[in-house]
Write a protein that holds these residues in place. Structure first.
Motif, short mmCIF file in Angstrom:
data_model
loop_
_atom_site.label_atom_id
_atom_site.label_comp_id
_atom_site.label_asym_id
_atom_site.label_seq_id
_atom_site.Cartn_x
_atom_site.Cartn_y
_atom_site.Cartn_z
N THR A 145 -123.58 -4.49 15.43
CA THR A 145 -124.97 -4.97 15.31
C THR A 145 -125.81 -4.41 16.45
N TRP A 195 -129.92 -0.79 18.62
CA TRP A 195 -130.42 0.19 19.60
C TRP A 195 -130.86 1.49 18.91
N ALA A 250 -132.00 1.64 15.90
CA ALA A 250 -133.22 1.33 15.15
C ALA A 250 -134.45 1.34 16.05
N ASN A 297 -119.38 -4.03 18.93
CA ASN A 297 -120.70 -4.61 18.64
C ASN A 297 -121.52 -3.69 17.72
N ILE A 350 -131.38 -11.82 21.99
CA ILE A 350 -132.28 -12.70 21.26
C ILE A 350 -131.44 -13.90 20.81
N ARG A 357 -132.98 -14.45 15.40
CA ARG A 357 -132.67 -13.04 15.10
C ARG A 357 -133.17 -12.61 13.71
N ARG A 358 -133.21 -11.32 13.54
CA ARG A 358 -133.63 -10.65 12.29
C ARG A 358 -135.07 -10.98 11.91
N ASN A 359 -135.90 -11.19 12.91
CA ASN A 359 -137.33 -11.40 12.67
C ASN A 359 -138.18 -10.37 13.37
N GLY A 360 -137.56 -9.33 13.88
CA GLY A 360 -138.32 -8.29 14.57
C GLY A 360 -138.57 -8.59 16.03
N GLY A 402 -136.40 -8.67 18.56
CA GLY A 402 -135.70 -7.72 19.43
C GLY A 402 -136.49 -6.42 19.55
N ARG A 403 -136.99 -5.98 18.41
CA ARG A 403 -137.80 -4.75 18.41
C ARG A 403 -139.06 -4.94 19.28
N PHE A 454 -129.21 -7.92 27.05
CA PHE A 454 -130.39 -8.00 26.18
C PHE A 454 -129.99 -8.93 25.05
C1 COA Z 1 -128.97 -7.04 18.88
C2 COA Z 1 -130.08 -8.11 18.90
C3 COA Z 1 -130.78 -8.07 20.25
C4 COA Z 1 -131.09 -7.77 17.79
O1 COA Z 1 -132.18 -8.68 17.88
P1 COA Z 1 -133.09 -9.04 16.59
O2 COA Z 1 -134.29 -9.76 17.06
O3 COA Z 1 -132.24 -9.70 15.57
O4 COA Z 1 -133.46 -7.57 16.06
P2 COA Z 1 -134.70 -7.17 15.13
O5 COA Z 1 -134.92 -8.25 14.11
O6 COA Z 1 -135.86 -6.77 15.97
O7 COA Z 1 -134.07 -5.89 14.40
C5 COA Z 1 -134.57 -4.57 14.60
C6 COA Z 1 -133.69 -3.63 13.81
O8 COA Z 1 -132.36 -3.60 14.37
C7 COA Z 1 -131.39 -3.47 13.31
N1 COA Z 1 -130.57 -4.68 13.27
C8 COA Z 1 -130.78 -5.85 13.90
N2 COA Z 1 -129.80 -6.72 13.62
C9 COA Z 1 -128.96 -6.11 12.77
C10 COA Z 1 -127.76 -6.48 12.09
N3 COA Z 1 -127.24 -7.72 12.27
N4 COA Z 1 -127.16 -5.58 11.31
C11 COA Z 1 -127.67 -4.36 11.13
N5 COA Z 1 -128.82 -3.92 11.73
C12 COA Z 1 -129.45 -4.79 12.55
C13 COA Z 1 -132.18 -3.31 12.03
O9 COA Z 1 -132.44 -1.93 11.81
C14 COA Z 1 -133.48 -4.04 12.37
O10 COA Z 1 -134.56 -3.59 11.60
P3 COA Z 1 -134.88 -4.31 10.19
O11 COA Z 1 -134.85 -5.79 10.43
O12 COA Z 1 -136.21 -3.77 9.83
O13 COA Z 1 -133.76 -3.89 9.28
C15 COA Z 1 -129.49 -9.51 18.59
O14 COA Z 1 -128.73 -9.45 17.40
C16 COA Z 1 -128.62 -10.05 19.69
O15 COA Z 1 -129.12 -10.62 20.67
N6 COA Z 1 -127.31 -9.87 19.54
C17 COA Z 1 -126.33 -10.37 20.51
C18 COA Z 1 -126.44 -9.67 21.83
C19 COA Z 1 -126.32 -8.18 21.71
O16 COA Z 1 -125.52 -7.63 20.98
N7 COA Z 1 -127.18 -7.49 22.48
C20 COA Z 1 -127.12 -6.07 22.61
C21 COA Z 1 -126.04 -5.82 23.61
S1 COA Z 1 -125.89 -4.14 24.02
#
Ligand code: COA
Length: 148
Positions: free
Chosen positions: A125, A130, A132, A123, A87, A92-95, A97-98, A85
């Motif tokens: 983050t 997950w 969240a 990991n 993004i 990233r950090r734009n919602g 992933g959610r 999974f």
């Molecule tokens: C994990 C990942 C999918 C998150 O995607 P994203 O689009 O940045 O996530 P969102 O913006 O929708 O964040 C949703 C919530 O997750 C949490 N979150 C996301 N990134 C975070 C970070 N770097 N640190 C802490 N909390 C985080 C927060 O609670 C966030 O809510 P908020 O923005 O209101 O605080 C992305 O960082 C990624 O692709 N990482 C590398 C691959 C990975 O680790 N995948 C999961 C493998 S199991």
């Protein structure tokens, strides 16, 4: 955001994003982009793993690899395992992933179904993400090595 099955012309991007994923989660096994390309192409051909592209207004913002879990925790509950999974870094950090997880649940998981996934201890983050989006830890996978 839309979710659509990957095509042959997505494979290069999938391999690049998979490389990002492996680096960012602190994956212990080094694997090259050509090897990742071959793996994604193989999954496309065999259908062993479903590969979905996340698209926002024509921009490929991420992807999800998943399949039904052949060994569900409860045979009565359909279970889908998320293997990858991601993004893309610049989105990233734009919602997104959610949004992606919500869309995935709506369109790829049967009502009442369960989703499982592994997240590395390296990991934080991923773990925060997950939790969240409503996942909770229920399982700890342990390892040990026999000395050479
Ligand atoms: C994990 C990942 C999918 C998150 O995607 P994203 O689009 O940045 O996530 P969102 O913006 O929708 O964040 C949703 C919530 O997750 C949490 N979150 C996301 N990134 C975070 C970070 N770097 N640190 C802490 N909390 C985080 C927060 O609670 C966030 O809510 P908020 O923005 O209101 O605080 C992305 O960082 C990624 O692709 N990482 C590398 C691959 C990975 O680790 N995948 C999961 C493998 S199991």
């Amino acid at each position: 955001m839309t979710l659509r099955p990957a095509r042959e012309d997505d494979i290069e991007t999938l391999a690049e994003l998979n490389k990002q994923l492996l680096q960012d989660e602190g994956h212990p096994a080094p694997i090259s982009v050509p090897e990742l390309l071959a793996r994604h192409r193989d999954w496309l051909a065999t259908g062993e793993w479903s590969q979905d592209i996340l698209d926002v207004e024509g921009h490929l913002v991420g992807y999800i690899v998943h399949a039904p879990n052949p060994y569900p925790l409860d045979p009565e509950i359909p279970e889908r395992f998320i293997r990858q999974f991601c993004i893309a870094r610049q989105y990233r950090r734009n919602g997104l992933g959610r949004d992606a997880f919500e869309l995935f649940m709506e369109t790829r998981v049967a009502p009442g179904g369960r989703v499982t996934l592994d997240v590395l201890e390296t990991n934080p983050t991923g773990q925060a993400f997950w939790e969240a989006v409503g996942c909770r830890p229920f399982f700890r996978r342990m390892e040990a090595f026999r000395p050479e």
